[in-house]
Design a protein around this motif. Structure first.
Motif, mmCIF file in Angstrom:
data_model
loop_
_atom_site.group_PDB
_atom_site.id
_atom_site.type_symbol
_atom_site.label_atom_id
_atom_site.label_comp_id
_atom_site.label_asym_id
_atom_site.label_seq_id
_atom_site.Cartn_x
_atom_site.Cartn_y
_atom_site.Cartn_z
ATOM 1 N N LEU A 45 0.890 -1.266 -0.119
ATOM 2 C CA LEU A 45 -0.178 0.058 -0.064
ATOM 3 C C LEU A 45 0.726 1.325 -0.168
ATOM 4 C CD1 LEU A 45 -2.464 -1.238 2.663
ATOM 5 C CD2 LEU A 45 -3.046 -1.127 0.211
ATOM 6 N N TRP A 47 0.510 5.608 0.366
ATOM 7 C CA TRP A 47 -0.384 6.850 0.394
ATOM 8 C C TRP A 47 -0.327 7.583 -0.896
ATOM 9 C CZ3 TRP A 47 1.678 11.736 1.234
ATOM 10 C CH2 TRP A 47 0.880 12.627 1.113
ATOM 11 N N ASN B 34 -0.390 2.135 13.063
ATOM 12 C CA ASN B 34 -1.432 1.639 12.766
ATOM 13 C C ASN B 34 -1.310 0.167 12.099
ATOM 14 O OD1 ASN B 34 -2.702 3.732 13.459
ATOM 15 N ND2 ASN B 34 -2.403 4.865 11.579
ATOM 16 N N TYR B 36 -3.253 -2.849 9.516
ATOM 17 C CA TYR B 36 -4.466 -3.095 8.552
ATOM 18 C C TYR B 36 -4.324 -4.595 8.266
ATOM 19 C CZ TYR B 36 -4.383 1.917 8.262
ATOM 20 O OH TYR B 36 -4.465 3.377 8.652
ATOM 21 N N HIS B 38 -5.365 -6.851 4.816
ATOM 22 C CA HIS B 38 -5.718 -6.880 3.463
ATOM 23 C C HIS B 38 -6.025 -8.015 2.929
ATOM 24 C CE1 HIS B 38 -5.227 -4.377 -0.653
ATOM 25 N NE2 HIS B 38 -6.602 -4.655 -0.220
ATOM 26 N N TYR B 87 -0.489 -5.057 7.319
ATOM 27 C CA TYR B 87 0.567 -3.943 7.176
ATOM 28 C C TYR B 87 0.655 -2.922 8.262
ATOM 29 C CZ TYR B 87 0.000 -4.719 1.907
ATOM 30 O OH TYR B 87 0.131 -5.474 0.740
ATOM 31 N N GLN B 89 1.461 1.048 9.363
ATOM 32 C CA GLN B 89 1.673 2.308 8.790
ATOM 33 C C GLN B 89 1.848 3.329 10.092
ATOM 34 O OE1 GLN B 89 -1.895 4.378 8.749
ATOM 35 N NE2 GLN B 89 -0.744 6.068 8.190
ATOM 36 N N TRP B 96 2.445 9.774 4.983
ATOM 37 C CA TRP B 96 2.389 8.714 5.682
ATOM 38 C C TRP B 96 2.727 7.413 4.955
ATOM 39 C CZ3 TRP B 96 0.890 11.379 9.406
ATOM 40 C CH2 TRP B 96 -0.061 12.451 9.121
ATOM 41 N N PHE B 98 3.760 3.004 4.661
ATOM 42 C CA PHE B 98 3.557 1.474 5.131
ATOM 43 C C PHE B 98 4.616 0.681 4.880
ATOM 44 C CE2 PHE B 98 -1.180 1.618 4.990
ATOM 45 C CZ PHE B 98 -1.442 2.965 4.212
ATOM 46 N N GLN B 100 6.257 -3.110 4.062
ATOM 47 C CA GLN B 100 6.091 -3.783 2.792
ATOM 48 C C GLN B 100 5.052 -4.770 2.804
ATOM 49 O OE1 GLN B 100 8.430 -4.363 4.850
ATOM 50 N NE2 GLN B 100 9.280 -6.381 4.736
#
Lengths: 122, 107
Positions: A45, A47, B34, B36, B38, B87, B89, B96, B98, B100
């Protein structure tokens, strides 16, 4: 229920342009910073850009600075990403995400759309 | 820019194992971290913010810890639905960034 629905993706040639849209519902749109993020194929991901509630603060990642423009229309609960001078490395699923801040000041992306695929290829 | 480094990049685990993923920031980010989850074709899902605060509705088998530069996501007794890519972050400063990603697969 918070909903974010992206549209506008597709196939475009290198050097071309594309405009992505994100329709928001289920919350007071003009209370939140909004963001674009992306995921290239088989990669992580990234940004892309953020716009504050009244568009007073706008930020871009280095990889898109000068080529992409983020904007919003609070009257229409919509977020946009105008992409120009597109490169093959811009190929990715593009996500719209709401920027949240907790009462303690922690920032995070709690709500994301399903994404729209942009493919840059000749 | 703050670089985020996750390890491992992938792992295999059985249902009921303990899974640990680490994330290291290139500079101190206090607790602005943070996590996440996915899954392919789905929107990323926020699991943990502020390094250790469980997002509403996320099962308690997910825990986060750490501060400064070193952080950990632990899944105690992962369930079949937990097999996904994770991930970290940082939300300390723009851009911002993340990690990998760590792909958690079923053994």
């Amino acid at each position: 229920e918070v909903q974010l629905v992206e549209s506008g993706g597709g196939l475009v040639k290198p050097g071309g342009s594309l405009r992505l849209s994100c329709a928001a519902s289920g919350f007071t749109f003009n209370d939140y910073t909004m963001n674009w993020l992306r995921q290239p194929p088989e990669k992580g991901l990234e940004w892309v850009s953020s716009v504050s509630t009244s568009s007073g603060y706008i930020y871009y990642g280095d990889s898109v600075k000068g080529r992409f423009t983020i904007s919003r229309d609070n009257a229409k609960n919509s977020l946009f990403l105008q992409m120009s001078s597109l490169r093959p490395e811009d190929t990715a699923v593009y996500y719209c995400a709401r920027g949240d801040i907790s009462a303690s000041g922690w920032k995070f992306f709690a709500h994301w759309g399903q994404g729209t695929l942009v493919t840059v290829s000749s | 820019d703050i670089q985020m480094t996750q390890s491992p990049s992938s792992l295999s685990a059985s249902v009921g194992d303990r899974v640990t993923i680490t994330c290291r920031a290139s500079q101190s980010i206090s607790g602005h971290l943070n996590w996440y989850q996915h899954k392919p074709g789905r929107a990323p899902k926020l699991l943990i913010y502020g390094a250790a605060i469980l997002q509403r509705g996320v099962p308690s088998r997910f825990t986060g810890s750490g501060s400064g530069t070193d952080f950990t996501l632990t899944i105690t007794s992962p369930q079949p639905e937990d097999f996904a890519t994770y991930y970290c972050q940082q939300s300390y400063s723009t851009p911002w960034t993340f990690g990998q990603g760590t792909k958690v697969e079923i053994k």
